[in-house]
Design an enzyme around this catalytic site. Structure first.
Site, mmCIF file in Angstrom:
data_model
loop_
_atom_site.group_PDB
_atom_site.id
_atom_site.type_symbol
_atom_site.label_atom_id
_atom_site.label_comp_id
_atom_site.label_asym_id
_atom_site.label_seq_id
_atom_site.Cartn_x
_atom_site.Cartn_y
_atom_site.Cartn_z
ATOM 1 C CG ASP A 150 2.161 4.623 4.886
ATOM 2 O OD1 ASP A 150 1.506 3.565 4.791
ATOM 3 O OD2 ASP A 150 3.273 4.698 5.439
ATOM 4 C CG HIS B 107 5.312 0.710 2.592
ATOM 5 N ND1 HIS B 107 4.866 1.962 2.213
ATOM 6 C CD2 HIS B 107 4.728 0.462 3.793
ATOM 7 C CE1 HIS B 107 4.070 2.457 3.134
ATOM 8 N NE2 HIS B 107 3.951 1.559 4.117
ATOM 9 C CG HIS C 49 -0.072 0.082 2.525
ATOM 10 N ND1 HIS C 49 0.563 -1.021 3.057
ATOM 11 C CD2 HIS C 49 0.258 1.128 3.333
ATOM 12 C CE1 HIS C 49 1.221 -0.666 4.149
ATOM 13 N NE2 HIS C 49 1.063 0.642 4.345
ATOM 14 N NE ARG D 52 7.530 -7.227 10.534
ATOM 15 C CZ ARG D 52 7.211 -5.980 10.218
ATOM 16 N NH1 ARG D 52 6.247 -5.365 10.891
ATOM 17 N NH2 ARG D 52 7.840 -5.343 9.253
HETATM 18 O O1 LIG Z 1 5.311 -2.861 10.001
HETATM 19 C C1 LIG Z 1 5.839 -2.500 8.959
HETATM 20 O O2 LIG Z 1 6.979 -2.833 8.636
HETATM 21 C C2 LIG Z 1 5.078 -1.614 7.992
HETATM 22 C C3 LIG Z 1 3.692 -1.298 8.402
HETATM 23 C C4 LIG Z 1 3.046 -0.326 7.483
HETATM 24 O O3 LIG Z 1 3.458 -0.066 6.416
HETATM 25 C C5 LIG Z 1 1.819 0.368 7.906
HETATM 26 O O4 LIG Z 1 1.279 0.038 8.976
HETATM 27 O O5 LIG Z 1 1.367 1.251 7.161
HETATM 28 FE FE LIG Z 2 2.495 1.690 5.597
#
Ligand SMILES: O=C(O)CCC(=O)C(=O)O
Ligand SMILES: [Fe+3]
Length: 867
Positions: free
Chosen positions: A600, A670, A598, A680
């Site tokens: 942001d 990303h 996605h 994680r």
């Molecule tokens: O946790 C991650 O490495 C990325 C999370 C992410 O891109 C988001 O929450 O928008």
């Molecule tokens: Fe993100």
């Protein structure tokens, strides 16, 4: 009905349901029966308690009659009536909360998903039960369960066949075909109807009467249960599940907080850096002196009296009033009343403050009183005591730290000679950066160029913190506006934040992670800074950890602001400590991602390589950062891709202290690879350059943290008492104005005082105070000084807060947007992330399949012959 819980609270029915379903798959029939029956009882007990609490609280805090303790409503001040109304809302919310948590334990214990609720409404538990009972040869119970299920699912063919089969079995009687869920009024009504159609009108009337008797309590219960949480139409797992009165309370206290800040908002002027102190009262101070100088004594008296409504003990004003009264004539002066509009204003504002303090005590909603005129007893005694105790503790800790620092300084002094040798062994910053890149174990696909001065932004010196390493620049990450930093936080800090997340999930949200909104194969738990602070305040997580969360996120913000050479402030937009945990047995041939690719701040439409910067995307987000906390899990790598959402351009392996920072726009699609084993944890941070969109909750959280640790001398900052040295504006007056006693007795009333004099005094006094403290810094105190800096910082913050509040209007809009966007986010999840929807479908499908299995459940008549 003998399920009323004692000290141990009800077990959550969804948990029991899951346990039963799991036992079913193992063929552990006794456990199926035990847990499923408990689940049914627990759910109905839960509903009964909720209805009882609401009915009882409705009686206790009924609307309608005038409110005690709010004084006589003043005609024309409608908002005092509003306050009375909302006071009852708050009381009701508190009543329901305490009633429920006394009986049910923490409110989050009984948050079952919409899907589970649906299963209960479809009577699925009885489907499992009938199989289990059949397996252990409890025919009558099996028949009742089968019949109960069939009533709600009349088209269910397997169950129909089962029932037909049961009917033919020896030992099964017609009475066994019960409906275990039938409502009492309905049972009586149906019986009545049966008598009626056989013309037994006497009996029919009896049953109809008792059906009616049962109808009204049932109606009350049903209505009370309607006062539950807002229905987000299938997205109820989205955290917020407050009931009607709590929701109104949450919203209204936000409104009240905003109203309270109006006194600062209106005291602010675009040109000046901070709002006027004590603005409204000071206007009456200026006015009284202006009238005095224009010899309008009646008006001067009116204004002095009005000022005294705010500060009844103000010595100078009392003197002035005495003087004016003598001049005008005591009798005439006594007849002059202070301004009514101010009286009303004070009354209303105090009521607001009282409600806000109530909300703070009952629900932990933060409130920092912006006014300095508030009477001391408006703040609840408990809170006053607590603040005092906190301040003392803070002061003690401060002192202890001071001593420690002193020791350290001495040690450092001693080691200084050796340190020159040490420096020779430490590599210069440039080499450190390169070394960082080498062990970053982050790989860039394609042609990664050598560590570069590339954009020129990546100089290690650009970071404020010495030990942070720039491990990969945008170039090395094959993109623009990207950076990989390492050693941003320490191992201990990582562990503490991960613990915080798990403690918050445990104490705040029941005892297991919620299903991930992105994939059915992982659970997902998230904590915001505010939530952490609140849990800290309730003692459910260490307050220290909440503070660490706050501070470390600030460190990341500052690192990004510095690294990307931003010309204006980078504001927080949202901060979320998120852990994703692989669901143990659900990892075989997973093809989905932990977090789909996605962007942001826009909606990625990968099919056409486009990103649409419109709501529901958070279009105001400008920079993003993820601070990783651990690496002891499998999968979960962070990836950058092209706009197609497929072509991976760079990959980052999470590990403690590592930060991937990037622009939030279309240049940086990303996602996160599937987490296939372990947990994680990371802090996701989004930033904005637009102050209107900065995160208000964070400011509140900061206020609260500050409140818990205000140093002793901060007391004098908030409630700065007027410096009462009665200096007069002109030399003529000087003699008379010596002491209060002199003023009011022998020498007659003092001449009035120019507020400007007081102000100059204040400034002078502040300066002197400062000079004082810096002069008095002797050797011993030197270390203490550093400690005082905390206090000073706080001081600065306090004013800073006031200044920030100036932006209120802006902030308020921001808030609106936030709310909108929250809804939008939900919509986004719905529309955009098909993976989510699919995930959910899969989840409910699998439940469905399980139910089907249960239905077919080897109870078909054929199988029975086997037995
Ligand atoms: O946790 C991650 O490495 C990325 C999370 C992410 O891109 C988001 O929450 O928008
Ligand atoms: Fe993100």
């Amino acid at each position: 009905s003998d399920t009323a819980p004692d000290r141990t609270f009800l077990e959550p029915h969804d948990f029991l349901f899951d346990t039963a379903v799991e036992a079913y798959s193992r063929g552990d029939w006794l456990s199926v029966i035990l847990n499923m029956e408990k689940a049914l009882l627990s759910r109905s007990a839960l509903r009964r308690v909720k209805a009882d609490c609401r009915e009882r609280c409705a009686n206790q805090t009924a609307f309608g009659e005038p409110l005690a303790g709010l004084g006589v409503p003043i005609p024309g001040v409608g908002s005092v009536d509003d306050l009375g109304f909302f006071q009852k809302i708050l009381k009701r919310a508190d009543c329901v909360n305490s009633c429920e948590s006394e009986k049910l334990g923490p409110p989050t214990l009984h948050l079952s998903s919409a899907e589970t609720e649906l299963e209960f409404r479809k009577r699925t538990p009885y489907n499992y039960l009938q199989v289990a009972y059949f397996k252990i040869n409890k025919l009558d119970k099996a028949v009742a369960a089968a019949n109960t299920f069939f009533q709600a699912n009349p088209l269910h063919t397997e169950m129909k066949q089962n029932l037909e089969y049961y009917r033919m079995m020896a030992g099964v009687t017609e009475e066994d075909f019960k409906d275990l869920e039938i409502k009492p009024h309905m049972a009586d009504f149906l019986t009545g109807k049966r008598y009626y159609s056989h013309d037994s009108f006497g009996l029919a009337a009896d049953y109809f009467e008792s059906a009616l008797n049962e109808y009204f309590p049932a109606d009350r219960e049903c209505r009370a249960l309607c006062e539950g949480s807002y229905n987000y139409d299938g997205y109820n797992y989205m955290e917020y599940s407050a009931d009607l009165f709590q929701t109104m309370t949450d919203h209204y206290t936000q409104v009240l907080n905003c109203k309270q800040r109006c006194s600062v908002e209106l005291a602010s002027n675009a040109g000046s850096e901070k709002p006027f102190d004590d603005f409204l009262p000071s206007q009456f101070n200026y006015l009284q002196f202006s009238y005095y100088n224009s010899e309008n004594f009646a008006k001067a008296i009116e204004c002095a009296k009005t000022y005294l409504l705010f500060h009844p003990e103000d010595v100078v004003m009392k003197q002035n009033l005495a003087y004016y009264s003598v001049v005008l004539g005591e009798k005439e002066a006594a007849a002059i009343a202070p301004r009514q509009v101010v009286r009303q204003y004070i009354q209303q504002s105090i009521l607001e403050k009282q409600l806000l303090y109530f909300a703070f005590e009952a629900f932990g909603i933060a409130f920092v009183d912006p006014d300095s005129w508030t009477p001391e007893d408006v703040m609840p005694q408990k809170l006053r005591d607590k603040q005092k105790a906190d301040k003392e503790t803070a002061a003690r800790i401060t002192e202890e730290i001071g001593n420690l620092m002193k020791e350290i300084e001495t040690l450092v002094e001693e080691k200084k000679k050796d340190s020159s040798d040490l420096t020779k062994m430490v590599a210069p910053p440039d080499e450190l950066a390169v070394a960082g890149a080498a062990d970053a174990s982050a790989s860039a696909a394609g042609t990664g160029t050598a560590a570069g001065s590339g954009s020129g932004t990546g100089a290690a010196g650009a970071l404020l913190f010495d030990n942070i390493r720039i491990s990969m620049t945008a170039k090395q990450l094959n993109g623009s506006e990207r950076v990989l930093l390492d050693a941003v936080v320490t191992d201990d800090e990582c562990r503490e934040l991960q613990r915080l997340s798990n403690a918050a999930a445990l104490k705040g949200d029941g005892y297991r992670g919620r299903p991930s909104p992105h994939t059915p194969s992982e659970t997902f738990q998230g904590v915001t800074v505010m939530k952490a602070v609140k849990l800290g305040q309730e003692g459910k997580v260490p307050l220290k950890s909440a503070r660490l969360f706050f501070d470390l996120s600030e460190k990341v913000r500052l690192s990004l602001e510095t690294y990307f050479h931003l010309k204006t402030t980078l504001y927080f937009s949202y901060t979320h400590l998120v852990c994703r945990t692989a669901v143990d047995d659900d990892q075989d041939d997973r093809k989905d991602l932990s977090h789909p690719v996605h962007v942001d701040n826009c909606v990625l439409v990968s099919e056409i390589n486009e990103c649409i910067k419109e709501p529901p995307a958070y279009t105001h987000r400008d920079y993003s950062a993820i601070l990783y906390l651990n690496d002891d899990f499998e999968g979960g790598d962070f990836i950058f891709t092209e706009l197609d959402g497929k072509t991976v351009t760079a990959e980052v392996r999470p590990r403690c202290g590592r930060v991937v920072g990037f622009g939030s726009g279309r240049e940086n699609p990303h996602g996160v690879r599937a987490v296939t084993k372990g947990q994680r944890c990371a802090v996701a941070l989004w930033f904005t350059l637009d102050p209107a969109h900065q995160e208000k909750e964070r400011i509140q959280a900061g206020d609260m943290l500050q409140m818990f640790s205000t140093p002793v001398d901060a007391e004098f900052i908030q409630k700065d008492p007027e410096p009462q040295t009665p200096d007069s504006p002109s030399s003529d007056h000087q003699e008379a104005a010596h002491t209060e006693a002199a003023a009011l007795t022998a020498e007659g009333p003092t001449h009035p005082q120019d507020p400007r004099a007081t102000e100059e005094k204040k400034k002078k006094k502040k300066k002197e105070d400062k000079a004082d403290s810096s002069e008095s810094k002797d050797r011993v105190k030197t270390t203490g000084d550093k400690v005082k800096t905390t206090g000073d910082k706080d001081k600065v913050k306090t004013t800073g807060d006031k200044v920030k509040t100036t932006g209120d209007k802006v902030k308020t809009t921001g808030d609106k947007d936030k709310v909108k966007n929250k809804a939008a986010e939900k919509r986004k999840t719905k529309t955009k992330e098909t993976a989510t929807t699919k995930g959910e479908k899969t989840a409910s499908k699998s439940t469905k399949e399980k139910s089907k299995k249960a239905a077919k459940g080897k109870v078909s008549p054929q199988e029975k012959t086997e037995l």
